[in-house]
Motif scaffolding. Structure first.
Motif, PDB file in Angstrom:
ATOM      1  N   GLU A   1       0.845  -1.190   0.000  1.00 48.83           N
ATOM      2  CA  GLU A   1       0.000   0.000   0.000  1.00 48.83           C
ATOM      3  C   GLU A   1       0.886   1.248   0.000  1.00 48.83           C
TER       4      GLU A   1
ATOM      5  N   ARG B   1       4.368   5.034   7.465  1.00 50.91           N
ATOM      6  CA  ARG B   1       5.586   4.228   7.645  1.00 50.91           C
ATOM      7  C   ARG B   1       6.340   4.683   8.885  1.00 50.91           C
TER       8      ARG B   1
ATOM      9  N   GLU C   1       3.552 -12.410  14.346  1.00 53.35           N
ATOM     10  CA  GLU C   1       3.482 -12.681  12.917  1.00 53.35           C
ATOM     11  C   GLU C   1       2.183 -12.106  12.349  1.00 53.35           C
TER      12      GLU C   1
ATOM     13  N   GLY D   1      10.818  -7.449  17.210  1.00 50.84           N
ATOM     14  CA  GLY D   1      10.761  -5.988  17.270  1.00 50.84           C
ATOM     15  C   GLY D   1      11.586  -5.383  16.141  1.00 50.84           C
TER      16      GLY D   1
HETATM   17  P1  NDP Z   1       4.958  -6.439   8.443  1.00 54.54           P
HETATM   18  O1  NDP Z   1       3.618  -6.994   8.175  1.00 54.54           O
HETATM   19  O2  NDP Z   1       5.099  -5.357   9.442  1.00 54.54           O
HETATM   20  O3  NDP Z   1       5.587  -5.905   7.064  1.00 54.54           O
HETATM   21  C1  NDP Z   1       5.444  -6.576   5.845  1.00 54.54           C
HETATM   22  C2  NDP Z   1       5.803  -5.635   4.713  1.00 54.54           C
HETATM   23  O4  NDP Z   1       5.730  -6.323   3.472  1.00 54.54           O
HETATM   24  C3  NDP Z   1       4.868  -4.432   4.601  1.00 54.54           C
HETATM   25  O5  NDP Z   1       5.598  -3.287   4.237  1.00 54.54           O
HETATM   26  C4  NDP Z   1       3.907  -4.830   3.479  1.00 54.54           C
HETATM   27  O6  NDP Z   1       3.430  -3.712   2.754  1.00 54.54           O
HETATM   28  C5  NDP Z   1       4.810  -5.655   2.593  1.00 54.54           C
HETATM   29  N1  NDP Z   1       4.044  -6.669   1.884  1.00 54.54           N
HETATM   30  C6  NDP Z   1       3.381  -7.710   2.429  1.00 54.54           C
HETATM   31  N2  NDP Z   1       2.763  -8.418   1.467  1.00 54.54           N
HETATM   32  C7  NDP Z   1       3.026  -7.796   0.299  1.00 54.54           C
HETATM   33  C8  NDP Z   1       2.663  -8.030  -1.051  1.00 54.54           C
HETATM   34  N3  NDP Z   1       1.867  -9.039  -1.395  1.00 54.54           N
HETATM   35  N4  NDP Z   1       3.128  -7.188  -2.006  1.00 54.54           N
HETATM   36  C9  NDP Z   1       3.937  -6.163  -1.672  1.00 54.54           C
HETATM   37  N5  NDP Z   1       4.313  -5.897  -0.405  1.00 54.54           N
HETATM   38  C10 NDP Z   1       3.859  -6.694   0.554  1.00 54.54           C
HETATM   39  O7  NDP Z   1       5.884  -7.676   8.793  1.00 54.54           O
HETATM   40  P2  NDP Z   1       7.195  -7.691   9.707  1.00 54.54           P
HETATM   41  O8  NDP Z   1       8.062  -6.575   9.332  1.00 54.54           O
HETATM   42  O9  NDP Z   1       6.804  -7.881  11.108  1.00 54.54           O
HETATM   43  O10 NDP Z   1       7.845  -9.087   9.250  1.00 54.54           O
HETATM   44  C11 NDP Z   1       8.523  -9.202   8.026  1.00 54.54           C
HETATM   45  C12 NDP Z   1       9.294 -10.521   8.020  1.00 54.54           C
HETATM   46  O11 NDP Z   1      10.242 -10.539   9.069  1.00 54.54           O
HETATM   47  C13 NDP Z   1       8.416 -11.753   8.245  1.00 54.54           C
HETATM   48  O12 NDP Z   1       8.932 -12.819   7.498  1.00 54.54           O
HETATM   49  C14 NDP Z   1       8.575 -12.045   9.730  1.00 54.54           C
HETATM   50  O13 NDP Z   1       8.373 -13.394  10.053  1.00 54.54           O
HETATM   51  C15 NDP Z   1      10.037 -11.668   9.914  1.00 54.54           C
HETATM   52  N6  NDP Z   1      10.418 -11.302  11.270  1.00 54.54           N
HETATM   53  C16 NDP Z   1       9.671 -10.397  11.976  1.00 54.54           C
HETATM   54  C17 NDP Z   1      10.068 -10.007  13.230  1.00 54.54           C
HETATM   55  C18 NDP Z   1       9.312  -9.004  14.027  1.00 54.54           C
HETATM   56  O14 NDP Z   1       9.686  -8.753  15.180  1.00 54.54           O
HETATM   57  N7  NDP Z   1       8.253  -8.412  13.495  1.00 54.54           N
HETATM   58  C19 NDP Z   1      11.291 -10.552  13.837  1.00 54.54           C
HETATM   59  C20 NDP Z   1      12.016 -11.490  13.000  1.00 54.54           C
HETATM   60  C21 NDP Z   1      11.579 -11.835  11.761  1.00 54.54           C
HETATM   61  P3  NDP Z   1       2.418  -2.674   3.461  1.00 54.54           P
HETATM   62  O15 NDP Z   1       3.212  -2.043   4.551  1.00 54.54           O
HETATM   63  O16 NDP Z   1       2.056  -1.712   2.396  1.00 54.54           O
HETATM   64  O17 NDP Z   1       1.281  -3.497   3.976  1.00 54.54           O
END
Ligand code: NDP
Ligand code: HSE
Length: 439
Positions: A48, A53, A192, A304
């Motif tokens: 989106e 952000r 998640e 985090g």
């Molecule tokens: P978020 O949901 O916060 O972020 C995901 C991002 O990917 C967003 O910017 C989203 O866009 C984008 N996105 C998702 N699907 C699509 C798509 N179909 N097309 C284009 N862009 C897309 O996730 P996290 O940052 O929490 O997690 C990201 C990864 O890191 C995951 O694999 C998670 O398991 C891993 N992780 C997370 C941790 C945490 O503490 N959160 C720690 C360690 C690993 P938009 O913002 O526009 O929705």
């Protein structure tokens, strides 16, 4: 040092992606000194474009077409921080086929498709790094893969889901409800996208799959992991376990037994005096036992934005050092590039700040305590605690113990000099420094 930047393409700018942008920007100079070249974000994709952000996106191209990122001709390293395992797999494989190195934090992707992705990377002559996929900011992958490379690994046992540990801790310590704490973990960006992965142990099983693979040299086989979550755990059992001297933690355990493996994720009672039993909140800890090193315990934030970004950026730095081209020593001997090492003035002890424990042996006569406290007050040293034991039978001297607030060492030295000049002080003051080691 060269000015030619290493260029990144980011897939995802959510919790971890946003944290990664912020860390890369804030620490750009230090990171460039470590790599030998600056790192620049060229393009990032999101779902989106107009969503708010946590990072500033003004210095790179933003797209809602992730395929543009993996095909971008200028991008050296693709950083996958989207999550999920369908589109993420496609994009990572495309990046690899396009000759890009990849960094990912996506444990589901690595656990389910790692065998395929690493084979493709090997064919393409590129690297896929995934330090952030297990235990957030803890460098557990590097520790096992590199630091413990001389050992036979005998046990890996860890609290490897931050959300689950946060929920268990808050329920036990504050009596909060499961739903309430889970909602907070989601708001804090720990959980998640589908939080049942956290509470049903699936996320921990993804991570255990990866740990087992690097510890024991076995393929990634997620479906072989026995998995129980915390959703069925009842508070009453947490209480009974506590009465018996145990804490309940959600553990991932990987252990070789003869020529076989045990791979299991479940709530586990641990004696409360074990260090790992006292790992609370979003913190993770992984105990790894090697036949040579014995037990090692690796501790840090398990989820985090910036703790995870720390591990993501470490992988980016590793790849960038290799790209920067010193093949004889891709990791500089002293971590920073030789021509980027700069001396800094080192403080003298009188410039230290610390809290202090002072033991002062004095005659047990009226007025001594007031004289002591006046010295501290006049110097502006604040006291946190004072204790004085009764003199031993027939003795007329006592030890008075002061703990001060954090202060400047020069002031404490001045106070000690004045105290040692007092008529009723019997010998040199014992000074020990107190560090609470909190943030
Ligand atoms: P978020 O949901 O916060 O972020 C995901 C991002 O990917 C967003 O910017 C989203 O866009 C984008 N996105 C998702 N699907 C699509 C798509 N179909 N097309 C284009 N862009 C897309 O996730 P996290 O940052 O929490 O997690 C990201 C990864 O890191 C995951 O694999 C998670 O398991 C891993 N992780 C997370 C941790 C945490 O503490 N959160 C720690 C360690 C690993 P938009 O913002 O526009 O929705
Ligand atoms: N949801 C995961 C956790 C993120 O809570 O541990 C870090 O991998």
């Amino acid at each position: 040092m060269s000015d030619l930047p290493i260029k990144l393409g980011l897939l995802g700018l959510g919790t971890v992606g946003g944290g990664t942008v912020n860390v890369l920007r804030r620490n750009a100079d230090e990171i460039a000194r470590r790599v030998g070249r600056p790192i620049e974000i060229k393009i990032a994709s999101v779902r989106e474009l107009s969503a708010p952000r946590i990072c500033d996106c003004s210095e790179f191209e933003l797209t809602d077409q992730p395929k543009q990122v993996v095909a971008h001709p200028d991008v050296d390293i693709v950083v996958e921080l989207m999550g999920g395992e369908g589109l993420a797999r496609e994009l990572v494989l495309a990046a690899v086929h396009n000759g890009k190195h990849v960094v990912t934090a996506n444990k589901a992707l690595v656990a389910l498709h790692g065998n395929e992705i690493f084979a493709a990377a090997q064919n393409a002559g590129v690297s896929v790094l995934f330090e952030a996929a297990v235990a957030g900011g803890i460098n557990i992958i590097k520790s096992i893969r590199e630091g413990m490379a001389g050992n036979q690994i005998e046990l890996v046992a860890g609290i490897i889901n931050g959300t689950g540990n946060f929920i268990l801790t808050e329920m036990r310590d504050k009596g909060r409800t499961f739903e309430d704490v889970l909602a907070e973990a989601q708001a804090l960006g720990y959980a998640e996208a589908d939080p049942t992965f956290d509470v049903e142990g699936i996320d921990a099983a993804h991570k255990l799959t990866i740990l087992a693979s690097i510890a024991f040299g076995v393929p990634l086989e997620f479906d072989k992991v026995y998995t129980e979550g915390i959703s069925e755990l009842e508070l009453v059992d947490v209480g009974y376990a506590g009465d018996l001297g145990y804490r309940i933690k959600h553990l991932g355990i990987a252990r070789p037994v003869a020529d076989e493996l045990e791979l299991r994720v479940h709530p586990t009672l641990i004696p409360e005096k074990r260090l790992i039993a006292n790992v609370d909140g979003v913190m993770n800890a992984v105990l790894v036992r090697g036949d040579a090193v014995g037990n090692t315990l690796h501790y840090g934030a398990g989820a985090g934005a910036e703790p995870t970004a720390s591990a993501v950026v470490a992988d980016i730095v590793d790849l960038s050092r290799a790209l920067a081209g010193n093949s004889a020593a891709p990791v500089p001997h002293l971590a920073f590039q030789a021509d980027a090492i700069r001396a800094r003035r080192v403080r003298t002890s009188e410039e230290f700040t610390s809290a202090y424990y002072l033991r002062i042996d004095v005659n047990d006569v009226p007025g001594v305590m007031s004289e002591l406290t006046t010295i501290f007050a006049d110097l502006g040293v604040s006291i946190v605690a004072i204790t004085q034991k009764e003199p031993a039978r027939g003795q007329h001297h006592v030890s008075v113990i002061f703990i001060t607030q954090r202060t400047n060492e020069a002031l404490i030295s001045k106070a000690i000099n004045q105290i040692e000049d007092m008529q009723d002080v019997l010998k040199s003051v014992t000074r020990l420094r107190v560090e609470h080691l909190d943030s």
